[in-house]
Design a protein around this motif. Structure first.
Motif, PDB file in Angstrom:
ATOM      1  N   SER A 108       1.457  -1.286  -0.365  1.00 27.05           N
ATOM      2  CA  SER A 108       0.352  -0.177  -0.337  1.00 27.05           C
ATOM      3  C   SER A 108       0.975   0.548   0.167  1.00 27.05           C
ATOM      4  CB  SER A 108      -0.804   0.132   0.922  1.00 27.05           C
ATOM      5  OG  SER A 108      -0.697   0.005   2.175  1.00 27.05           O
ATOM      6  N   GLU A 109       1.420   1.193   0.442  1.00 26.51           N
ATOM      7  CA  GLU A 109       3.242   2.526  -0.086  1.00 26.51           C
ATOM      8  C   GLU A 109       3.450   2.224  -0.763  1.00 26.51           C
ATOM      9  OE1 GLU A 109       3.802   4.490   3.383  1.00 26.51           O
ATOM     10  OE2 GLU A 109       2.523   3.185   4.166  1.00 26.51           O
ATOM     11  N   THR A 110       3.809   1.575  -1.962  1.00 22.76           N
ATOM     12  CA  THR A 110       4.195   1.419  -2.890  1.00 22.76           C
ATOM     13  C   THR A 110       4.063   1.705  -4.133  1.00 22.76           C
ATOM     14  OG1 THR A 110       5.127  -0.490  -2.294  1.00 22.76           O
ATOM     15  CG2 THR A 110       6.653   0.527  -2.203  1.00 22.76           C
ATOM     16  N   ALA A 111       2.269   1.875  -3.725  1.00 21.71           N
ATOM     17  CA  ALA A 111       1.531   1.456  -5.158  1.00 21.71           C
ATOM     18  C   ALA A 111       2.104   1.582  -6.313  1.00 21.71           C
ATOM     19  CB  ALA A 111      -0.163   2.840  -4.810  1.00 21.71           C
ATOM     20  N   GLY A 112       2.555   0.342  -6.989  1.00 23.40           N
ATOM     21  CA  GLY A 112       3.294   0.687  -7.849  1.00 23.40           C
ATOM     22  C   GLY A 112       1.765   0.396  -8.890  1.00 23.40           C
ATOM     23  N   PRO A 113       2.978  -0.214 -10.406  1.00 26.39           N
ATOM     24  CA  PRO A 113       2.088  -0.695 -11.053  1.00 26.39           C
ATOM     25  C   PRO A 113       1.697  -2.017 -10.949  1.00 26.39           C
ATOM     26  CG  PRO A 113       4.039  -0.890 -11.889  1.00 26.39           C
ATOM     27  CD  PRO A 113       4.030  -0.457 -10.971  1.00 26.39           C
ATOM     28  N   SER A 114       0.453  -1.783 -10.325  1.00 24.96           N
ATOM     29  CA  SER A 114      -0.659  -3.208 -10.005  1.00 24.96           C
ATOM     30  C   SER A 114      -1.687  -2.064 -10.058  1.00 24.96           C
ATOM     31  CB  SER A 114       0.104  -4.553  -9.470  1.00 24.96           C
ATOM     32  OG  SER A 114      -0.220  -3.362  -7.807  1.00 24.96           O
ATOM     33  N   ILE A 115      -3.018  -3.821  -9.814  1.00 24.91           N
ATOM     34  CA  ILE A 115      -4.770  -2.729 -10.074  1.00 24.91           C
ATOM     35  C   ILE A 115      -5.020  -4.194  -8.705  1.00 24.91           C
ATOM     36  CG2 ILE A 115      -6.567  -2.254 -10.249  1.00 24.91           C
ATOM     37  CD1 ILE A 115      -5.485  -1.135 -12.372  1.00 24.91           C
ATOM     38  N   ARG A 116      -5.196  -4.036  -7.016  1.00 26.90           N
ATOM     39  CA  ARG A 116      -5.497  -5.835  -7.410  1.00 26.90           C
ATOM     40  C   ARG A 116      -7.156  -5.229  -6.584  1.00 26.90           C
ATOM     41  NH1 ARG A 116      -0.892  -7.947  -5.859  1.00 26.90           N
ATOM     42  NH2 ARG A 116       1.015  -6.662  -5.890  1.00 26.90           N
ATOM     43  N   PHE A 117      -7.160  -6.318  -6.396  1.00 28.39           N
ATOM     44  CA  PHE A 117      -9.590  -6.567  -6.172  1.00 28.39           C
ATOM     45  C   PHE A 117      -9.101  -8.160  -5.736  1.00 28.39           C
ATOM     46  CE2 PHE A 117      -9.798  -4.744 -10.958  1.00 28.39           C
ATOM     47  CZ  PHE A 117     -10.063  -4.069 -10.376  1.00 28.39           C
ATOM     48  N   VAL A 118     -10.428  -8.093  -4.854  1.00 25.24           N
ATOM     49  CA  VAL A 118     -11.021  -9.228  -3.527  1.00 25.24           C
ATOM     50  C   VAL A 118     -12.239  -9.778  -4.723  1.00 25.24           C
ATOM     51  CG1 VAL A 118     -12.097 -10.101  -2.305  1.00 25.24           C
ATOM     52  CG2 VAL A 118     -10.130  -8.759  -1.508  1.00 25.24           C
ATOM     53  N   ILE A 119     -12.289 -11.666  -4.510  1.00 23.49           N
ATOM     54  CA  ILE A 119     -12.876 -11.824  -5.522  1.00 23.49           C
ATOM     55  C   ILE A 119     -14.271 -12.742  -4.063  1.00 23.49           C
ATOM     56  CG2 ILE A 119     -14.019 -13.670  -7.113  1.00 23.49           C
ATOM     57  CD1 ILE A 119     -10.899 -13.821  -7.777  1.00 23.49           C
ATOM     58  N   GLU A 120     -14.906 -11.395  -4.271  1.00 22.03           N
ATOM     59  CA  GLU A 120     -16.498 -12.056  -3.522  1.00 22.03           C
ATOM     60  C   GLU A 120     -17.327 -13.209  -4.717  1.00 22.03           C
ATOM     61  OE1 GLU A 120     -18.060  -8.993  -0.618  1.00 22.03           O
ATOM     62  OE2 GLU A 120     -19.397  -8.481  -2.175  1.00 22.03           O
ATOM     63  N   VAL A 121     -18.042 -13.686  -3.611  1.00 23.40           N
ATOM     64  CA  VAL A 121     -18.347 -14.655  -4.180  1.00 23.40           C
ATOM     65  C   VAL A 121     -20.187 -15.051  -3.437  1.00 23.40           C
ATOM     66  CG1 VAL A 121     -19.543 -17.139  -4.539  1.00 23.40           C
ATOM     67  CG2 VAL A 121     -17.522 -16.282  -5.698  1.00 23.40           C
ATOM     68  N   ASP A 122     -21.086 -13.825  -3.397  1.00 23.19           N
ATOM     69  CA  ASP A 122     -22.552 -13.982  -2.783  1.00 23.19           C
ATOM     70  C   ASP A 122     -22.486 -13.520  -1.354  1.00 23.19           C
ATOM     71  OD1 ASP A 122     -23.636 -15.054  -5.369  1.00 23.19           O
ATOM     72  OD2 ASP A 122     -23.713 -17.053  -4.062  1.00 23.19           O
ATOM     73  N   GLY A 123     -21.457 -12.251  -1.647  1.00 19.61           N
ATOM     74  CA  GLY A 123     -21.767 -11.273  -0.268  1.00 19.61           C
ATOM     75  C   GLY A 123     -19.743 -11.613   0.782  1.00 19.61           C
ATOM     76  N   ALA A 124     -19.035 -13.102   0.505  1.00 20.52           N
ATOM     77  CA  ALA A 124     -17.811 -13.414   1.265  1.00 20.52           C
ATOM     78  C   ALA A 124     -16.657 -13.463   0.136  1.00 20.52           C
ATOM     79  CB  ALA A 124     -18.365 -14.713   1.453  1.00 20.52           C
ATOM     80  N   PRO A 125     -15.282 -12.671   0.402  1.00 18.08           N
ATOM     81  CA  PRO A 125     -13.986 -12.692  -0.164  1.00 18.08           C
ATOM     82  C   PRO A 125     -14.207 -14.394  -0.067  1.00 18.08           C
ATOM     83  CG  PRO A 125     -14.381 -12.241   2.536  1.00 18.08           C
ATOM     84  CD  PRO A 125     -15.759 -12.946   1.858  1.00 18.08           C
ATOM     85  N   VAL A 126     -13.531 -15.143  -1.796  1.00 16.71           N
ATOM     86  CA  VAL A 126     -13.399 -16.281  -1.773  1.00 16.71           C
ATOM     87  C   VAL A 126     -11.783 -16.458  -2.863  1.00 16.71           C
ATOM     88  CG1 VAL A 126     -15.562 -17.172  -1.809  1.00 16.71           C
ATOM     89  CG2 VAL A 126     -14.317 -16.210  -4.207  1.00 16.71           C
TER      90      VAL A 126
END
Length: 170
Positions: A54-72
């Motif tokens: 989070s300090e070095t927010a380099g050239p990447s984009i990150r997501f959490v995959i959520e299924v029916d409201g829960a992270p998976v």
């Protein structure tokens, strides 16, 4: 026929830490994530890695995959090249979410994000040849095999090929 799960990509939150740590600490799939030696990952080391990201927010984009409201799982675009308009894509799912079409759906969503929102022209990835489930999911999402690095990865006592796959916006 049961309803299909609702798969969404969203920003990471503090409540996702346990699931994301379990993915990062899973020694059974370490070869699929990088060249480092397999080693137990402590929660403190994982938390420090997240803080550094989070300090070095380099050239990447990150997501959490959520299924029916829960992270998976997680999905991301890495090594984004803004000039050539391409990036590497990666995805990781907890064991219970594999083999249910969730990865294919999440991959299609992140590819759409890459092409429509980020104006990328190409996304690519690397996969160990024995990970046939992942190869199948990538092909369903439109990726094609572009090459093979023979015996490039050391996986559980033997060398395996790395398959290079890509997808063009066109």
């Amino acid at each position: 026929m049961p309803d299909s799960p609702v798969v969404t990509l969203r920003a990471r939150s503090d409540s996702d830490a346990d699931v994301l740590f379990s993915l990062a600490a899973d020694l059974t799939t370490w070869e699929e994530r990088g060249p480092d030696f397999p080693a137990p990952l402590t929660r403190a080391a994982y938390d420090a890695r997240l803080a550094a990201e989070s300090e070095t927010a380099g050239p990447s984009i990150r997501f959490v995959i959520e299924v029916d409201g829960a992270p998976v799982g997680s999905a991301g675009l890495f090594n984004v090249d803004h000039l050539a308009r391409h990036a590497e894509v990666g995805i990781a799912l907890v064991a219970d979410a594999r083999g249910r079409g969730i990865g294919t759906t999440a991959l299609s969503q992140i590819v759409d994000f890459a092409f429509v929102r980020c104006n990328l022209r190409r996304v690519h990835l690397e996969v160990i040849s024995s990970n046939v489930g992942a190869v199948r999911a990538y092909e369903k999402a439109g990726f094609v095999v572009e090459g093979r690095l023979r015996e490039h990865a050391w996986v559980r006592g033997h060398y395996e090929d790395i398959i290079l796959m890509g997808l063009l916006r066109s």
